[in-house]
Motif scaffolding. Structure first.
Motif, short mmCIF file in Angstrom:
data_model
loop_
_atom_site.label_atom_id
_atom_site.label_comp_id
_atom_site.label_asym_id
_atom_site.label_seq_id
_atom_site.Cartn_x
_atom_site.Cartn_y
_atom_site.Cartn_z
N HIS A 21 48.40 -43.09 74.38
CA HIS A 21 47.76 -43.08 75.70
C HIS A 21 48.75 -43.37 76.82
CE1 HIS A 21 43.96 -42.99 73.52
NE2 HIS A 21 43.42 -42.61 74.65
N GLU A 22 49.83 -44.06 76.52
CA GLU A 22 50.86 -44.33 77.52
C GLU A 22 51.68 -43.07 77.82
OE1 GLU A 22 52.12 -48.11 78.81
OE2 GLU A 22 50.17 -47.18 79.16
N ASP A 23 51.69 -42.12 76.89
CA ASP A 23 52.39 -40.84 77.10
C ASP A 23 51.43 -39.91 77.85
OD1 ASP A 23 53.70 -38.41 77.03
OD2 ASP A 23 54.18 -38.53 74.89
N ILE A 24 51.34 -40.09 79.14
CA ILE A 24 50.33 -39.41 79.95
C ILE A 24 50.38 -37.90 79.76
CG2 ILE A 24 49.60 -38.90 82.31
CD1 ILE A 24 50.41 -41.78 83.03
N TYR A 25 51.57 -37.31 79.75
CA TYR A 25 51.66 -35.86 79.67
C TYR A 25 51.15 -35.32 78.34
CZ TYR A 25 53.97 -35.64 84.16
OH TYR A 25 54.23 -35.73 85.50
N ASP A 26 51.36 -36.02 77.26
CA ASP A 26 50.86 -35.57 75.96
C ASP A 26 49.37 -35.86 75.81
OD1 ASP A 26 50.97 -34.48 73.35
OD2 ASP A 26 51.26 -36.48 72.50
N ALA A 27 48.98 -37.11 76.04
CA ALA A 27 47.59 -37.50 75.83
C ALA A 27 46.64 -36.81 76.79
CB ALA A 27 47.44 -39.02 75.94
N PHE A 28 46.99 -36.77 78.07
CA PHE A 28 46.08 -36.19 79.05
C PHE A 28 45.76 -34.74 78.70
CE2 PHE A 28 45.08 -33.76 82.83
CZ PHE A 28 44.05 -34.52 83.38
N LEU A 29 46.78 -33.96 78.42
CA LEU A 29 46.56 -32.54 78.12
C LEU A 29 45.74 -32.36 76.85
CD1 LEU A 29 50.03 -31.16 79.18
CD2 LEU A 29 47.87 -31.01 80.44
N ALA A 30 45.95 -33.22 75.85
CA ALA A 30 45.18 -33.11 74.61
C ALA A 30 43.72 -33.49 74.80
CB ALA A 30 45.81 -34.00 73.54
N ALA A 43 52.63 -37.46 87.31
CA ALA A 43 52.30 -38.86 87.04
C ALA A 43 53.58 -39.65 87.25
CB ALA A 43 51.79 -39.02 85.61
N GLU A 44 53.53 -40.61 88.16
CA GLU A 44 54.72 -41.43 88.42
C GLU A 44 54.35 -42.73 89.12
OE1 GLU A 44 56.32 -39.27 92.45
OE2 GLU A 44 57.04 -38.47 90.58
N PRO A 45 55.12 -43.76 88.90
CA PRO A 45 56.25 -43.87 87.97
C PRO A 45 55.77 -44.01 86.53
CG PRO A 45 55.90 -45.99 89.02
CD PRO A 45 54.90 -45.03 89.63
N LEU A 46 56.67 -43.66 85.63
CA LEU A 46 56.44 -43.80 84.20
C LEU A 46 57.50 -44.71 83.62
CD1 LEU A 46 55.57 -40.12 83.26
CD2 LEU A 46 54.00 -42.03 83.57
N PRO A 47 57.22 -45.46 82.57
CA PRO A 47 55.93 -45.56 81.90
C PRO A 47 54.87 -46.14 82.84
CG PRO A 47 57.38 -47.29 81.12
CD PRO A 47 58.20 -46.42 82.03
N PRO A 48 53.60 -45.89 82.52
CA PRO A 48 52.52 -46.34 83.41
C PRO A 48 52.52 -47.85 83.60
CG PRO A 48 51.67 -44.90 81.68
CD PRO A 48 53.09 -45.22 81.34
N ILE A 53 50.61 -43.44 89.92
CA ILE A 53 49.70 -42.45 90.49
C ILE A 53 49.68 -41.23 89.57
CG2 ILE A 53 49.25 -40.90 92.44
CD1 ILE A 53 48.88 -43.81 93.22
N VAL A 54 48.47 -40.79 89.22
CA VAL A 54 48.29 -39.58 88.41
C VAL A 54 47.57 -38.58 89.29
CG1 VAL A 54 47.28 -38.58 86.34
CG2 VAL A 54 48.17 -40.94 86.28
#
Length: 160
Positions: A21-30, A43-48, A53-54
């Motif tokens: 869930h912390e990997d916004i780009y992978d989890a969000f799209l899935a 989404a930035e800054p990362l890690p959340p 802001i997303v």
């Protein structure tokens, strides 16, 4: 204020479920249902963390493509009590108000994931009618899908 809540048991340790869930780009799209038109802009800054802001774009019936900007207003990584959580709040988007808490609790080798969403539909009385007829049903379907995908990701069934 309407509330939607979903809880599911994920067959994986808290650290693994949290990391995904912390990997916004992978989890969000899935987690986006295939029938929804949504794009993750950034989404930035990362890690959340608090202040992340997303920014997404979502296609809203009748209104077309609309920005949805959410901000992390709470963020607690896994702690000694075997819990973790983060809260995102909509600063701009299709809802008048949106507050979403993602709660993770370790139970043995599994994680109990609970999503609690408190929201106010847009457009005053028309929005309340839309909520009864459409919005709540869509949110329930979306979170049922998200929880199914999360369980499958960690059980190896239907993984992407």
């Amino acid at each position: 204020m309407p509330t939607v809540e979903y809880t599911t048991r994920v067959p994986a340790p808290l650290a693994d479920v949290w990391a995904w869930h912390e990997d916004i780009y992978d989890a969000f799209l899935a987690l986006v249902p295939p029938d929804q038109q949504v794009e993750l802009v950034k989404a930035e800054p990362l890690p959340p963390r608090v202040g992340t802001i997303v920014e997404i774009k979502t296609k809203v019936p009748v209104l077309g493509w609309k920005p949805w900007i959410a901000e992390y207003v709470g963020h607690e990584p896994p702690n000694e009590n075997g819990e973790a959580w983060f809260i995102d709040r909509s600063n701009e988007g299709p809802f008048k108000h949106w507050n979403h808490k993602h709660h993770f609790k370790s139970e043995g080798n599994e994680t109990v994931l609970t999503d609690s969403i408190h929201y106010t539909p847009p457009f005053g009385p028309i929005g309340w009618v839309a909520d009864k007829l459409l919005i709540r049903r869509q949110l329930n379907a979306m979170f049922a899908y998200r929880h199914k995908v999360t369980r499958e990701k960690f059980s190896g069934v239907g993984s992407r």
